[in-house]
Each structure stands twice: as C-alpha cells, then as structure tokens.
Motif scaffolding. Structure first.
Motif, PDB file in Angstrom:
ATOM      1  N   UNK A 250    -115.469  44.643 -49.411  1.00  0.00           N
ATOM      2  CA  UNK A 250    -115.901  45.419 -50.574  1.00  0.00           C
ATOM      3  C   UNK A 250    -116.596  46.690 -50.103  1.00  0.00           C
ATOM      4  N   UNK A 251    -116.161  47.821 -50.663  1.00  0.00           N
ATOM      5  CA  UNK A 251    -116.728  49.110 -50.264  1.00  0.00           C
ATOM      6  C   UNK A 251    -116.888  50.000 -51.493  1.00  0.00           C
ATOM      7  N   UNK A 252    -118.050  50.656 -51.598  1.00  0.00           N
ATOM      8  CA  UNK A 252    -118.283  51.658 -52.634  1.00  0.00           C
ATOM      9  C   UNK A 252    -118.781  52.915 -51.945  1.00  0.00           C
ATOM     10  N   UNK A 253    -117.941  53.962 -51.930  1.00  0.00           N
ATOM     11  CA  UNK A 253    -118.277  55.206 -51.248  1.00  0.00           C
ATOM     12  C   UNK A 253    -118.435  56.338 -52.250  1.00  0.00           C
TER      13      UNK A 253
ATOM     14  N   UNK B 183    -125.889  37.407 -45.283  1.00  0.00           N
ATOM     15  CA  UNK B 183    -126.980  36.667 -45.907  1.00  0.00           C
ATOM     16  C   UNK B 183    -127.045  37.002 -47.382  1.00  0.00           C
ATOM     17  N   UNK B 184    -127.254  36.030 -48.232  1.00  0.00           N
ATOM     18  CA  UNK B 184    -127.284  36.202 -49.676  1.00  0.00           C
ATOM     19  C   UNK B 184    -128.673  36.579 -50.126  1.00  0.00           C
ATOM     20  N   UNK B 185    -128.732  37.626 -50.973  1.00  0.00           N
ATOM     21  CA  UNK B 185    -130.007  38.015 -51.564  1.00  0.00           C
ATOM     22  C   UNK B 185    -129.791  38.248 -53.044  1.00  0.00           C
ATOM     23  N   UNK B 186    -130.297  37.371 -53.881  1.00  0.00           N
ATOM     24  CA  UNK B 186    -130.126  37.483 -55.331  1.00  0.00           C
ATOM     25  C   UNK B 186    -131.488  37.385 -55.994  1.00  0.00           C
ATOM     26  N   UNK B 187    -131.815  38.396 -56.821  1.00  0.00           N
ATOM     27  CA  UNK B 187    -133.052  38.386 -57.575  1.00  0.00           C
ATOM     28  C   UNK B 187    -132.723  38.676 -59.027  1.00  0.00           C
ATOM     29  N   UNK B 188    -133.149  37.828 -59.943  1.00  0.00           N
ATOM     30  CA  UNK B 188    -132.932  38.045 -61.362  1.00  0.00           C
ATOM     31  C   UNK B 188    -134.257  38.397 -62.009  1.00  0.00           C
ATOM     32  N   UNK B 189    -134.237  39.451 -62.878  1.00  0.00           N
ATOM     33  CA  UNK B 189    -135.504  39.915 -63.443  1.00  0.00           C
ATOM     34  C   UNK B 189    -135.361  40.407 -64.868  1.00  0.00           C
ATOM     35  N   UNK B 190    -134.687  39.627 -65.694  1.00  0.00           N
ATOM     36  CA  UNK B 190    -134.706  39.938 -67.115  1.00  0.00           C
ATOM     37  C   UNK B 190    -133.535  40.752 -67.591  1.00  0.00           C
ATOM     38  N   UNK B 191    -133.494  40.946 -68.907  1.00  0.00           N
ATOM     39  CA  UNK B 191    -132.371  41.601 -69.555  1.00  0.00           C
ATOM     40  C   UNK B 191    -132.488  43.106 -69.439  1.00  0.00           C
TER      41      UNK B 191
ATOM     42  N   UNK C   5    -130.231  42.307 -61.235  1.00  0.00           N
ATOM     43  CA  UNK C   5    -130.121  41.430 -60.073  1.00  0.00           C
ATOM     44  C   UNK C   5    -129.986  42.279 -58.824  1.00  0.00           C
ATOM     45  N   UNK C   6    -129.996  41.639 -57.671  1.00  0.00           N
ATOM     46  CA  UNK C   6    -129.801  42.357 -56.417  1.00  0.00           C
ATOM     47  C   UNK C   6    -128.981  41.495 -55.481  1.00  0.00           C
ATOM     48  N   UNK C   7    -127.704  41.842 -55.353  1.00  0.00           N
ATOM     49  CA  UNK C   7    -126.795  41.150 -54.444  1.00  0.00           C
ATOM     50  C   UNK C   7    -126.320  42.187 -53.430  1.00  0.00           C
ATOM     51  N   UNK C   8    -126.813  42.062 -52.204  1.00  0.00           N
ATOM     52  CA  UNK C   8    -126.645  43.104 -51.209  1.00  0.00           C
ATOM     53  C   UNK C   8    -125.573  42.733 -50.191  1.00  0.00           C
ATOM     54  N   UNK C   9    -124.612  43.642 -50.033  1.00  0.00           N
ATOM     55  CA  UNK C   9    -123.606  43.541 -48.991  1.00  0.00           C
ATOM     56  C   UNK C   9    -123.700  44.803 -48.145  1.00  0.00           C
ATOM     57  N   UNK C  10    -122.969  44.851 -47.058  1.00  0.00           N
ATOM     58  CA  UNK C  10    -123.006  46.043 -46.216  1.00  0.00           C
ATOM     59  C   UNK C  10    -122.346  47.235 -46.896  1.00  0.00           C
ATOM     60  N   UNK C  11    -121.382  46.968 -47.800  1.00  0.00           N
ATOM     61  CA  UNK C  11    -120.638  48.064 -48.412  1.00  0.00           C
ATOM     62  C   UNK C  11    -121.047  48.411 -49.830  1.00  0.00           C
ATOM     63  N   UNK C  12    -121.932  47.602 -50.450  1.00  0.00           N
ATOM     64  CA  UNK C  12    -122.326  47.844 -51.836  1.00  0.00           C
ATOM     65  C   UNK C  12    -123.483  46.921 -52.190  1.00  0.00           C
ATOM     66  N   UNK C  13    -124.318  47.356 -53.123  1.00  0.00           N
ATOM     67  CA  UNK C  13    -125.363  46.495 -53.688  1.00  0.00           C
ATOM     68  C   UNK C  13    -125.146  46.403 -55.188  1.00  0.00           C
ATOM     69  N   UNK C  14    -124.935  45.197 -55.673  1.00  0.00           N
ATOM     70  CA  UNK C  14    -124.769  44.974 -57.106  1.00  0.00           C
ATOM     71  C   UNK C  14    -126.151  44.761 -57.725  1.00  0.00           C
ATOM     72  N   UNK C  15    -126.463  45.526 -58.768  1.00  0.00           N
ATOM     73  CA  UNK C  15    -127.793  45.468 -59.373  1.00  0.00           C
ATOM     74  C   UNK C  15    -127.763  45.061 -60.842  1.00  0.00           C
TER      75      UNK C  15
ATOM     76  N   UNK D 127    -117.107  37.138 -71.933  1.00  0.00           N
ATOM     77  CA  UNK D 127    -117.991  36.146 -71.332  1.00  0.00           C
ATOM     78  C   UNK D 127    -117.712  35.852 -69.862  1.00  0.00           C
ATOM     79  N   UNK D 128    -116.823  36.614 -69.219  1.00  0.00           N
ATOM     80  CA  UNK D 128    -116.546  36.406 -67.795  1.00  0.00           C
ATOM     81  C   UNK D 128    -117.697  36.961 -66.950  1.00  0.00           C
ATOM     82  N   UNK D 129    -117.991  36.342 -65.805  1.00  0.00           N
ATOM     83  CA  UNK D 129    -119.045  36.858 -64.929  1.00  0.00           C
ATOM     84  C   UNK D 129    -118.599  38.134 -64.222  1.00  0.00           C
ATOM     85  N   UNK D 130    -119.468  39.144 -64.210  1.00  0.00           N
ATOM     86  CA  UNK D 130    -119.158  40.425 -63.578  1.00  0.00           C
ATOM     87  C   UNK D 130    -120.368  40.890 -62.770  1.00  0.00           C
ATOM     88  N   UNK D 131    -120.145  41.277 -61.523  1.00  0.00           N
ATOM     89  CA  UNK D 131    -121.162  41.902 -60.676  1.00  0.00           C
ATOM     90  C   UNK D 131    -120.957  43.408 -60.714  1.00  0.00           C
TER      91      UNK D 131
END
Length: 216
Positions: free
Chosen positions: A202-205, A1-9, A17-27, A66-70
């Motif tokens: 994707x995994x971040x340990x 399930x996708x969870x994305x929240x944007x809250x300023x610079x 932002x908040x993009x949550x996966x089982x192996x990592x959360x990109x913020x 200018x490339x998109x990066x999580x």
C-alpha cells in the motif's frame, strides 16, 4: 507492527483512528474498520462481516453503507496516487476488496476486485453521486491484482495491473471532488457470510502518474 487508536466520532461519519504503515497512515475508520483490521509487516488483512457493502441503488434509492473502510486524508488541491495489491477471499458473489475515494455517504467511489454473478473475478468501479452507477471491467484470471487511483488535482483516473508494471485504464474523469477528501481500502461481502481481503504494497504518494492513458 500494528498501531490502532480509536478516539470517538469524527465529523462526516466514521471514527478517528491511527493505523500506521510504511506507505500510508489511515486516520479515519468507517463501520468499525479498526476492529476488523490486522497488520503484519505492512500487510493489511481487512475482514468484512456478513452482508456488508457500499451501494446506493439507482432504481430503488436504497442506500447501503456498512462495509468497513480504512481512510487517509488527502489534500485534493494537490496530486496524489494510491496503490495497493489486492487479494480477496472470493467466497460468495460480490465479495471484493477495493480502493476508495470518499467524501460522504452520498459522494464516493470504489474501485474493486470483485467476484461477479458467474463466479468470475473482475475489475469493477462504482461511482456514487447521490446514487451509484455500476461498471464491470476486465476479468482477472489470478487471485490478486494491483489497483491504482491517481489525480493531478484536475483529472482523476483508475488503473489495474496484473504484474505491477503494465497498467490498464479503467476510468478517467474530471476531478470535481472538494479540496479535502479521503482515500483508502475496504473489504465487502454484500450477500455472503464474510470476506477477508489482503492489501499489500500500500502506497500513498503526493504525485500523479505522468501519462494518464498508460497509468505510469
């Protein structure tokens, strides 16, 4: 399930932002990455629009970022390992999917699966300290590859694998990044009309590889 929240610079560029996966959360999302991201059952599709890249030219000094990066925040005083299966579309030269170590627009590194000038898909690493170097590594005769970045806080190393079992060392060097860094994934299309990259497993340990030569 996708969870994305944007809250300023955020400080240091990028949006919270908040993009949550089982192996990592990109913020942290650079260049509107959250708007270019689709998540389906932990598979991330990250789309680069046309003419998007990260490269600080060592000859001209021109910097493109200018490339998109999580990105996910990492305590660099402790070990970590980021791993992902990377599958870019490869429509045009330099289209790529990549893993990143990011501090600022003048201090970062990407580890990419990229299409070169001969339409060969290969491993590429770009280390940037003010300006970028550019290193082409092994060509990969398949549409996907596994990439890994690992650090024990003193040494940092980049690895690639075609089967997620046998790992090849692409780069190893002293970890001189600051205590707080960001790691993550990106898609690029520097001269093309756009590129989609699938990131799977994707995994971040919070541990490093045990053998820095073998990557395991």
């Amino acid at each position: 399930m996708l969870s994305i929240i944007t809250s300023g610079v955020m400080a240091g560029a990028g949006d919270s932002c908040s993009i949550k996966l089982s192996g990592v959360t990109f913020t942290k999302c650079l260049n509107g990455a959250e708007k270019n991201t689709v998540v389906d059952s932990d598979v991330v599709t990250l789309t680069s629009d046309a003419k998007k890249d990260f490269f600080n030219d060592p000859g001209t000094g021109e910097a493109v970022g200018n490339a998109p990066v999580l990105l996910a925040k990492v305590d660099n005083a402790k070990p970590f390992t980021l791993t992902a299966k990377v599958s870019p579309e490869f429509k045009q030269t330099y289209d790529a999917g990549a893993l990143y170590v990011y501090v600022s627009s003048t201090l970062w590194q990407k580890f990419a699966f990229e299409r070169d000038e001969r339409a060969v898909s290969r491993i590429v690493s770009v280390r940037t300290i003010e300006t970028s170097d550019d290193n082409n590594h092994q060509n990969i005769g398949q549409p996907s590859v596994y990439l890994k970045i690992s650090s024990d806080s003193k040494t940092i190393a980049f690895y690639f694998s075609q089967d997620n079992k046998n790992w090849n060392l692409a780069k190893l060097y002293k970890n001189e990044y600051p205590k707080v860094i960001w790691v993550g994934v990106s898609s690029q299309s520097p001269i093309g009309d756009g590129n989609k990259t699938l990131f799977e497993n994707i995994s971040l340990t919070h541990e490093s590889v045990k053998d820095f030569r073998m990557g395991i």
